[in-house]
Design a protein around this motif. Structure first.
Motif, mmCIF file in Angstrom:
data_model
loop_
_atom_site.group_PDB
_atom_site.id
_atom_site.type_symbol
_atom_site.label_atom_id
_atom_site.label_comp_id
_atom_site.label_asym_id
_atom_site.label_seq_id
_atom_site.Cartn_x
_atom_site.Cartn_y
_atom_site.Cartn_z
ATOM 1 N N ASP A 165 0.821 -1.199 0.000
ATOM 2 C CA ASP A 165 0.000 0.000 0.000
ATOM 3 C C ASP A 165 0.860 1.255 0.000
ATOM 4 O O ASP A 165 0.505 2.271 -0.579
ATOM 5 N N GLN A 225 -1.070 12.094 0.671
ATOM 6 C CA GLN A 225 -2.457 11.775 0.999
ATOM 7 C C GLN A 225 -3.090 12.939 1.775
ATOM 8 O O GLN A 225 -4.283 13.110 1.776
ATOM 9 N N GLU A 256 -15.521 6.347 -9.368
ATOM 10 C CA GLU A 256 -14.257 6.054 -10.044
ATOM 11 C C GLU A 256 -14.512 5.887 -11.539
ATOM 12 O O GLU A 256 -15.399 5.143 -11.944
ATOM 13 N N LYS A 278 -4.322 3.770 -16.661
ATOM 14 C CA LYS A 278 -4.414 3.895 -15.205
ATOM 15 C C LYS A 278 -3.067 3.695 -14.529
ATOM 16 O O LYS A 278 -2.997 3.573 -13.316
ATOM 17 N N LYS A 326 -4.766 5.377 -7.428
ATOM 18 C CA LYS A 326 -5.065 4.421 -6.363
ATOM 19 C C LYS A 326 -6.506 3.973 -6.544
ATOM 20 O O LYS A 326 -7.437 4.768 -6.396
ATOM 21 N N ILE A 327 -6.655 2.689 -6.869
ATOM 22 C CA ILE A 327 -7.984 2.150 -7.156
ATOM 23 C C ILE A 327 -8.961 2.433 -6.005
ATOM 24 O O ILE A 327 -8.656 2.179 -4.853
ATOM 25 N N GLY A 328 -10.104 2.976 -6.373
ATOM 26 C CA GLY A 328 -11.154 3.223 -5.387
ATOM 27 C C GLY A 328 -10.847 4.348 -4.417
ATOM 28 O O GLY A 328 -11.647 4.672 -3.553
ATOM 29 N N SER A 329 -9.680 4.959 -4.547
ATOM 30 C CA SER A 329 -9.287 5.993 -3.587
ATOM 31 C C SER A 329 -9.139 7.369 -4.246
ATOM 32 O O SER A 329 -9.927 8.271 -3.987
ATOM 33 N N LEU A 364 -10.547 12.814 -5.738
ATOM 34 C CA LEU A 364 -10.982 11.763 -4.801
ATOM 35 C C LEU A 364 -12.168 10.998 -5.388
ATOM 36 O O LEU A 364 -12.929 11.524 -6.185
ATOM 37 N N MET A 365 -12.320 9.763 -4.938
ATOM 38 C CA MET A 365 -13.442 8.951 -5.421
ATOM 39 C C MET A 365 -14.414 8.688 -4.271
ATOM 40 O O MET A 365 -14.643 7.548 -3.890
#
Lengths: 305, 577
Positions: free
Chosen positions: B28, B37, B53, B215, B232-235, B259-260
């Motif tokens: 991560d 972040q 997303e 991506k 960052k997937i989903g983030s 952001l997602m």
């Protein structure tokens, strides 16, 4: 012992195969397809996409291929998160769900068991009633209410936790508390009932009549027997908690894997549905296996056979 | 002894789990320090909430608004569509001329700026556009928006349908900085189209054979004001300023973090806490309060239309009088002011007022002196026309609603659509005395039901792809998605629609004629087609024109723009210290 474990492992494999098979065919039966969007692709594009993902092949071939890929650990490419493998999606999201899950599991076990003991030993006294009220609230208030309430109070009003995400350590507090609330309440009640039951047993009376201190009676004799049902519950609970929660991840804005499950079904993202279901299943089966083996080790009354 | 075993087992389980977490944790950490972040403006990074997303960032494959926001900032087309009008993007000038047959306005020659560069420093050349446009037209690319190219560029449709050769697509790189395109017909909005993401350039060596290139920051080479720095997937997505961008000197931001956060309430709390500066994911219930209290809240007319579609092939909505009765019995004022309360505009027609006539400035809709919608096509947007509605119902053979069968209204599971459906159900009951049952379906099932015509009345909503009314009108052509199953000829893509409706042929003809003309003549043809759709045939029941609601934290950021189609433009944005 080894024979027992092997037998259990074989059963587990059979379970996982059943789950994969049932999910695979159920998923294809539900109406709709991955192309569901306000702006539908035309026939040529649909055909090309179907070919890319192998949707154009007969169902049994898709099924056999899936099983083959699964054995190799390949879950395929997600349709909704185009171009990204399901393995990567789970790999990226799982650490978030896992971290929250571990903290929540510790909270559940430590707080739940402690409160259960206190409650049982102070049966019908103020402490017991207070704990029972709290555990009733914990198990009845829906998690989205707890989550939004938590954010309103601690983020919006007091400003001590972030409004979303887990970039800061403080961001974990809300999800951990909310995801653990129900199980903490449940374990509190379970421990309480179990201890109260054990305290009625003859061997407790014997221990007391031997003149043992109340502390020794509780810790050495009552508790270790009373905790057996708790251990049974804890295994699947950990599996369920560490694989995340749709509601909690959405409300707290966490990129975990809990929401993938619901999202993939809504989007008819077949590869993702299979990947995430299988992942959950394997995880759950392993935890249950660990608990079963643990149970045998703890309780000699249960035989390996 | 047993207690010890129990305790040690429990600890062992926890240990295993924390080891697992440890493994995950290290992965991560890759490429994303905790530092970035925290980005919230102090380091020149603007934080914006994309919401969902994006499925694709790849400009040719993207079809959604969320992906469009990202594309509009990572890539740049020949032209850039802004609210101040069309501006030059990669093109620095263009000529429009006649084709060999002498048809004026069919050949576009774009002169590309020589300083346009990709994010890896290579020059953007005409060949990159040729590659991207042809790529969209290959069925195996699976570009759902390919029609936005092959409907216009000569030879592309034949190639797409497998009847023509790739060499016959009339897109040509005359030299490195000159691109020549020939169209089937004059297309008044072709320059607008070149600003759309399907027309944005991609580079062959970056795209070819690379699954998921868009991506991965290592492979996502783009030519816009920003480049992909992290995905960052989903983030979130982190876009950094592209130093090689031709106008990089005027890009003030160090980057944009998208952001997602799908949960509107959570996104709003992030905005209120000052962690998000730009957010377009607003809880519907907050809008009235925001409208009244927050100067940073905006509610723009969107380029979309909300309506109900009648299934013209089934009883009783195959009777135009029934459709008219249902259309006129609705109080749209009540709907927008008491049910929706988000600043929506009641609709008496289909094409929203945010689209313009051919002059590019006058609204396509007739508006009253107060700028509000007026009665059009016999529909009063501000009141229910109960008497007229009842008369139509009687003409259909159901006086006072007598003998009218119970019908179903289909919508997808969403709080808003449920409220609308319930309100309309009541209006029909009170004004017409008919019983309409509500059927709510989960998204995937809903789309499938609507596609297959498995409904009597269903929710519809359409947002434009490009800045011309044709993007709205196309939907109800015989070759469009046409929720209402209103087709005059069988269409390969909709094998379930077997009942034919001759009036739709005229609609097709009007659109084709409009595609070949310009100016007021074209406007007239489009209006005539709309009249056929909304009034004469009453294929749809107009409800309201939705709004595009968003917040921009004016104390922290300035210069955030939106394209006419609603896409965010961060090129000119800057943070306020």
């Amino acid at each position: 012992m080894a024979k027992y474990i092997i037998k259990r492992i074989l059963y587990s494999i059979l379970t996982i195969w059943c789950i994969i098979t049932i999910t695979f065919f159920l998923m294809k039966i539900i109406p709709g397809d991955p192309f569901a969007a306000e702006k539908l692709p035309n026939a040529a594009v649909k055909a090309a996409i179907s070919k890319q993902y192998g949707f154009d092949q007969p169902l049994y071939i898709q099924y056999v291929k899936y099983l083959g890929n699964f054995v190799r650990g390949d879950f395929g490419i997600s349709y909704q998160k185009a171009g990204v493998t399901v393995n990567k999606i789970i790999g990226d999201g799982f650490p978030y769900s896992l971290t929250i899950g571990i903290w929540a599991s510790c909270l559940v076990v430590i707080v739940g068991v402690s409160m259960g003991i206190v409650s049982a030993l102070r049966q019908n006294k103020i402490a017991d009633r207070l704990i029972m009220v709290m555990s009733t609230l914990g198990s009845t208030i829906p998690s989205f209410v707890l989550a939004t309430g938590f954010l309103y109070l601690f983020s919006k009003t007091l400003g001590i936790v972030p409004a979303f995400g887990v970039d800061e350590a403080a961001g974990y507090i809300g999800p951990v508390l909310v995801i653990g609330a129900f199980s903490t309440a449940f374990i509190t009640r379970l421990t309480r009932t179990s201890i109260l039951e054990v305290l009625q047993q003859d061997y407790i009376r014997t221990a007391r009549s031997k003149g043992l201190s109340e502390f020794r009676v509780i810790v050495k004799h009552a508790l270790r027997n009373a905790l057996l049902p708790v251990v049974t519950y804890v295994g699947p609970m950990i599996a369920s908690i560490v694989t995340g929660s749709f509601v909690i991840e959405k409300v707290f804005g966490i990129p975990g894997i809990g929401k993938l499950f619901t999202e993939s079904i809504i989007n008819r993202d077949y590869t993702m549905i299979m990947g995430i279901t299988t992942f959950f299943a394997v995880f759950l089966v392993i935890t249950v296996l660990v608990v079963d083996v643990a149970y045998v080790l703890i309780d000699p009354r249960i035989k390996y056979e | 002894m047993k207690a010890k075993k129990l305790a040690s087992l429990f600890l062992a389980m926890l240990l295993c789990l924390s080891l697992l977490a440890g493994c995950g944790g290290s992965g991560d950490g890759e490429g994303s320090g905790d530092g970035d972040q925290q980005a919230s403006g102090s380091d020149g990074i603007l934080v914006w909430n994309i919401g969902t997303e994006p499925k694709y960032i790849d400009p040719q494959l993207n079809t959604s608004a969320d992906g469009g926001h990202v594309d509009n900032n990572l890539f740049e087309g020949l032209m850039v569509d802004t609210r101040d009008g069309l501006q030059y993007g990669v093109a620095e000038s263009y000529d429009i001329s006649a084709n060999e047959e002498g048809v004026e306005n069919t050949v576009y020659t774009f002169h590309l700026r020589e300083d346009a560069k990709w994010s890896d420093g290579q020059p953007v050349v005409a060949g990159d556009f040729v590659y991207a446009w042809v790529r969209a037209c290959k069925p195996e690319t699976t570009a759902s928006s390919a029609n936005l190219i092959f409907d216009y560029v000569k030879g592309a449709k034949e190639f797409y349908n497998g009847e023509g050769a790739i060499e016959d697509i009339k897109i040509e790189a005359v030299d490195e900085h000159t691109l020549r395109v020939e169209l089937y017909n004059p297309v008044p909005y072709f320059l607008n189209l070149t600003a759309f993401y399907t027309y944005m350039p991609v580079r062959e060596d970056v795209v070819e054979g690379q699954v998921g290139w868009d991506k991965d920051p290592a492979t996502c080479i783009s030519n816009g004001p920003f480049k992909l720095a992290e995905y960052k997937i989903g983030s979130h997505i982190l876009m950094e300023k592209n130093e090689h961008y031709w106008d990089a000197d005027n890009v003030k931001l160090a980057g944009v973090k998208g952001l997602m956060i799908q949960e509107a309430t959570t996104a709003m709390q992030g905005y209120e806490a000052g962690d998000i500066q730009v957010n377009g994911n607003i809880p519907q219930e907050d809008i009235p309060k925001l409208l009244a209290e927050d100067p940073n809240f905006y509610s723009d007319p969107s380029m979309s239309s909300a309506f109900y579609s009648f299934n013209v092939d089934v009883e009783p909505t195959n009777d135009v009088n029934v459709r008219k009765a249902l259309t006129l019995a609705i109080d749209r004022k009540q709907l927008v002011e008491q049910v929706l309360r988000g600043g929506e505009v009641p609709a008496a027609a289909y094409v929203p007022p945010s689209f313009s006539l051919s002059d590019g400035t006058t609204s396509f809709r007739e508006l009253g002196a107060d700028g509000k919608a007026v009665k059009e096509y016999g529909i009063d947007p501000w009141a229910a026309q109960v008497d007229e509605a009842q008369a139509y119902l009687a003409a259909a053979g159901y006086p006072g609603g007598e003998g009218f069968p119970e019908i179903e209204l289909l919508y997808n599971q969403s709080e808003n659509d449920k409220k609308i459906a319930e309100a309309i159900q009541n209006m029909w009951k009170e004004n017409l005395g008919i019983t309409v049952n509500l059927r709510s379906e989960e998204w995937g099932t809903f789309i499938s039901s609507r596609y297959n015509g498995n409904f009597v009345i269903c929710r519809g909503n359409w947002g434009g792809d490009y800045n011309d009314p044709m993007t709205m009108m196309d939907l109800f052509s015989s070759y469009g998605i046409n929720y209402s199953q209103w087709r005059w000829a069988p269409f390969a893509d909709r094998e379930t629609d077997t009942v034919m409706n001759p009036a739709n042929q005229r609609y097709d003809e009007l659109l084709i004629a409009a595609g070949k003309t310009t100016g007021t003549e074209r406007d007239q043809l489009l209006k005539e087609a709309e009249k056929l759709l909304v009034e004469e045939e009453a294929v749809i029941l107009p409800l309201y024109y939705p709004t595009d609601a968003y917040v921009i934290d004016g104390a922290k950021v300035m210069g955030v723009d939106k394209a006419p189609m609603g896409h965010w433009i961060f090129k000119n944005a800057e943070l306020i210290d």
